[in-house]
Design a protein around this motif. Sequence first.
Motif, short mmCIF file in Angstrom:
data_model
loop_
_atom_site.label_atom_id
_atom_site.label_comp_id
_atom_site.label_asym_id
_atom_site.label_seq_id
_atom_site.Cartn_x
_atom_site.Cartn_y
_atom_site.Cartn_z
N MET A 131 0.88 -1.29 -0.05
CA MET A 131 -0.07 0.10 0.07
C MET A 131 0.67 1.30 0.06
SD MET A 131 -3.10 -1.25 0.15
CE MET A 131 -2.65 -2.81 -0.71
N ALA A 132 0.37 2.28 -0.78
CA ALA A 132 1.04 3.58 -0.67
C ALA A 132 1.26 4.26 0.82
CB ALA A 132 0.37 4.54 -1.47
N GLU A 133 0.33 3.77 1.53
CA GLU A 133 0.58 4.34 2.94
C GLU A 133 1.33 3.58 3.82
OE1 GLU A 133 -3.83 5.12 1.41
OE2 GLU A 133 -2.25 3.23 1.49
N ASN A 134 1.71 2.17 3.21
CA ASN A 134 2.51 1.11 4.18
C ASN A 134 2.10 1.34 5.66
OD1 ASN A 134 4.54 -0.42 4.50
ND2 ASN A 134 6.03 1.28 5.23
N ARG A 135 0.91 0.98 5.82
CA ARG A 135 0.35 1.09 7.37
C ARG A 135 -0.70 -0.22 7.25
NH1 ARG A 135 -4.45 3.08 8.22
NH2 ARG A 135 -5.21 5.04 7.02
N PRO A 136 -1.08 -0.74 8.33
CA PRO A 136 -2.18 -1.57 8.25
C PRO A 136 -3.42 -0.88 8.34
CG PRO A 136 -1.23 -1.22 10.61
CD PRO A 136 -0.42 -0.64 9.71
N LEU A 137 -4.63 -1.62 8.13
CA LEU A 137 -6.20 -0.98 8.26
C LEU A 137 -6.51 -0.98 9.58
CD1 LEU A 137 -7.53 -3.50 5.69
CD2 LEU A 137 -7.40 -1.07 5.57
N THR A 138 -7.35 -0.11 9.93
CA THR A 138 -8.24 -0.06 11.28
C THR A 138 -9.39 0.32 10.94
OG1 THR A 138 -7.98 2.56 11.23
CG2 THR A 138 -5.97 1.43 11.99
N ARG A 139 -10.23 0.28 12.42
CA ARG A 139 -11.58 0.43 12.13
C ARG A 139 -12.00 1.55 11.52
NH1 ARG A 139 -13.32 0.95 18.28
NH2 ARG A 139 -15.49 1.04 17.37
N ASP A 140 -11.10 2.47 11.78
CA ASP A 140 -11.46 3.90 11.00
C ASP A 140 -11.79 3.92 9.33
OD1 ASP A 140 -11.72 5.45 13.55
OD2 ASP A 140 -9.38 5.24 13.45
N ASP A 141 -10.58 2.94 8.88
CA ASP A 141 -10.61 2.83 7.42
C ASP A 141 -11.91 1.94 7.18
OD1 ASP A 141 -8.06 3.98 6.86
OD2 ASP A 141 -7.21 1.98 7.92
N LEU A 142 -12.17 1.01 7.92
CA LEU A 142 -13.14 0.01 7.51
C LEU A 142 -14.83 0.48 7.73
CD1 LEU A 142 -11.71 -3.64 8.30
CD2 LEU A 142 -11.70 -2.30 6.14
N ASP A 143 -14.85 1.64 8.69
CA ASP A 143 -16.03 2.16 8.83
C ASP A 143 -16.42 3.06 7.68
OD1 ASP A 143 -16.22 1.37 11.23
OD2 ASP A 143 -15.71 2.82 12.44
N LYS A 144 -15.33 3.59 6.93
CA LYS A 144 -15.64 3.97 5.38
C LYS A 144 -16.28 3.12 4.50
CE LYS A 144 -11.77 7.23 6.20
NZ LYS A 144 -10.43 7.72 5.81
N PHE A 202 -5.95 -7.89 21.27
CA PHE A 202 -6.83 -6.84 20.53
C PHE A 202 -6.01 -5.50 20.61
CE2 PHE A 202 -9.87 -9.68 22.19
CZ PHE A 202 -10.59 -10.32 20.91
N GLY A 203 -5.76 -5.20 19.24
CA GLY A 203 -5.18 -3.81 19.11
C GLY A 203 -5.83 -2.52 19.66
N THR A 205 -9.19 1.49 24.16
CA THR A 205 -10.34 1.53 22.87
C THR A 205 -9.63 0.47 21.89
OG1 THR A 205 -10.96 3.67 23.59
CG2 THR A 205 -11.61 2.64 21.41
N PRO A 206 -10.37 -0.43 21.34
CA PRO A 206 -10.08 -1.22 20.54
C PRO A 206 -9.80 -0.64 19.00
CG PRO A 206 -11.63 -2.44 21.66
CD PRO A 206 -11.68 -1.19 22.00
N ASN A 207 -8.87 -0.87 18.16
CA ASN A 207 -8.82 -0.16 17.05
C ASN A 207 -8.95 -0.77 15.83
OD1 ASN A 207 -6.52 -1.84 16.78
ND2 ASN A 207 -4.88 -0.24 17.01
N GLY A 208 -9.57 -1.94 15.85
CA GLY A 208 -10.17 -2.89 14.99
C GLY A 208 -8.94 -3.85 14.35
N ILE A 209 -7.88 -3.77 15.02
CA ILE A 209 -6.68 -4.81 14.61
C ILE A 209 -6.60 -6.00 15.44
CG2 ILE A 209 -4.05 -5.05 14.32
CD1 ILE A 209 -4.02 -2.02 13.61
N ILE A 210 -6.65 -7.17 15.05
CA ILE A 210 -6.73 -8.43 15.71
C ILE A 210 -5.78 -9.47 15.40
CG2 ILE A 210 -8.36 -10.28 16.62
CD1 ILE A 210 -10.59 -8.53 15.58
N GLU A 211 -5.07 -9.86 16.43
CA GLU A 211 -3.90 -10.64 16.24
C GLU A 211 -3.89 -12.30 16.75
OE1 GLU A 211 -0.42 -7.04 16.81
OE2 GLU A 211 -0.29 -8.90 18.12
#
Length: 539
Positions: A124-137, A178-179, A186-192
């Motif tokens: 990804m251009a952003e070079n980072r993982p997804l979060t709940r904020d991304d997936l809420d979109k 749980f990230g 507060t969970p950020n949506g990343i789960i390991e």
Amino acid sequence: MEKASTVYKNGNIITLDENNTIAEAVAVTDDTIIAVGSFNEMERYISRNTEIIDLGGKTMLPGFYDSHSHLLSQAANRHYVDLSAFGNDNIKSISDCIGLLKEKADSTPEGHWVLGLRFRDISMAENRPLTRDDLDKVSTKHPVFVLEASSHVAYVNSYALEKSNVSESTADPDGGVFGRYAGTATPNGIIEEAAIKYFTNAAGLKQPSPTKEDISNVTYQYAKAGVTTANDGGTTFETLELALEAAEQNQLFTRIVVNVTCPHSGMSVKETCRRAKQYNYNKQVIFGCMKMMQDGSIQNGTAYLTKPYHNNKNGERGYPWLEKETLAANVIEAAENGFAVQCHCNGDAAIDDVLDAYEAAIQRCNITDGRFTLVHAQTIRPDQLERVKRLGIAITFFGPHIYYYGDRHYDTYLGPERAERMNPYHEAITMCIPTTIHTDAPVFPQDPLFCIWCAVNRVTAEGRILGQEQRISPLEALKSYTIYGAYQYHEETIKGSIESGKQADFVILNENPLECNPIKIKDITVLETIVGNKQVYKL
């Protein structure tokens, strides 16, 4: 004298037998090789009913033997949005992924799951993982669940977290995390890791199941790559049953060795072993061993290391899935019930735990030829290799990782010293340790020739040669995808080389990997794949 049903002649036949014989012809009766040598030597096996196939000077090898992938689980991939950037110029950023997932959400009834897989942050251009904020979109009216490419990390939106009741007060389960947003609970949506199973159970997410047709389609894709024996490195009994049914109905294009996740969901180790013995296996679907887990992936920071990750200011070393005593008890119980174990262990601390468990089982059960296997073992140390040799354990290394993640491991996760030693092929093979290489498909595409290229050249995506002293010859790399794989599963007497008495499983290539420039091995084309003397793929 037994007559041949088929004679292949005029070939450059790399037998990979113990003498590394190069032959011109091979005679087959039904699905079994009866003779190998020159065409003149094969004439005695020819009758008027024998089919004679002229290879036209092309290269024939024993069919590729996949030592570790996830064939059966990827058969259900059509139910997911594929977010892999490999071969897809339309996926370059997180916003691209959001767009694809949103398209799926728009055609999905509200409240139903939107699923994605094979997300890879380095693509990804952003070079980072997804979060709940991304997936809420993507949607606030659908639960969204995305698997990272390794399947060791998942990403979910707020709706999904609400369905699972995972919140600030939810404790991390053993072997998982749980990230959380920095400085908060507060969970950020990343789960390991093991937290993924906790989450899916709590949210009521049942992973989609494949059909027999799905399994058939994936075996065809493997056959296109030259694989004649495929692998599932950790499946369910339900999917195993589908594979057996597909075999009975002649729907498989390859053979499959199946390893069952142990302990199976809702079962003890003993119950898992008992059920595994109930099935009628055959030449097409073979039971391999019990699959266990002890850590995660290096690129996600969940592999369990003895020393902290490089450039990690907090001294984090990853973490184990299980207490080492629990792992040892599980391995011993599987061994007492007659099963070998393959255990996922990327980090050297996890490898220590697994070796302790294997040694305890080998001693307790007086095992002399169990062929227990370390899966991935990417950061294995020299002292651990000595122990592997002493215990008679096999290793299957994660081949394409050096190309795809080598630069990141060198710069960020492992640092130069550990990255240079990652997947120490040469060291292991020089010690005569049974060593295979694998793609872990669908983590990376099932492409044996690319995997072989990786082991021979050890070139990263940025062109760095990573651990030149750990390169192996094309011959050893070919054996690591054929006869050594068969050995790993106690099949070396019937597969893995072109010899009399073995199954007539072949792959035909347009070029000889022993003679071409090693840097060109990945460009060799599979022309034909033959399983049991039946053509299952032809270009």
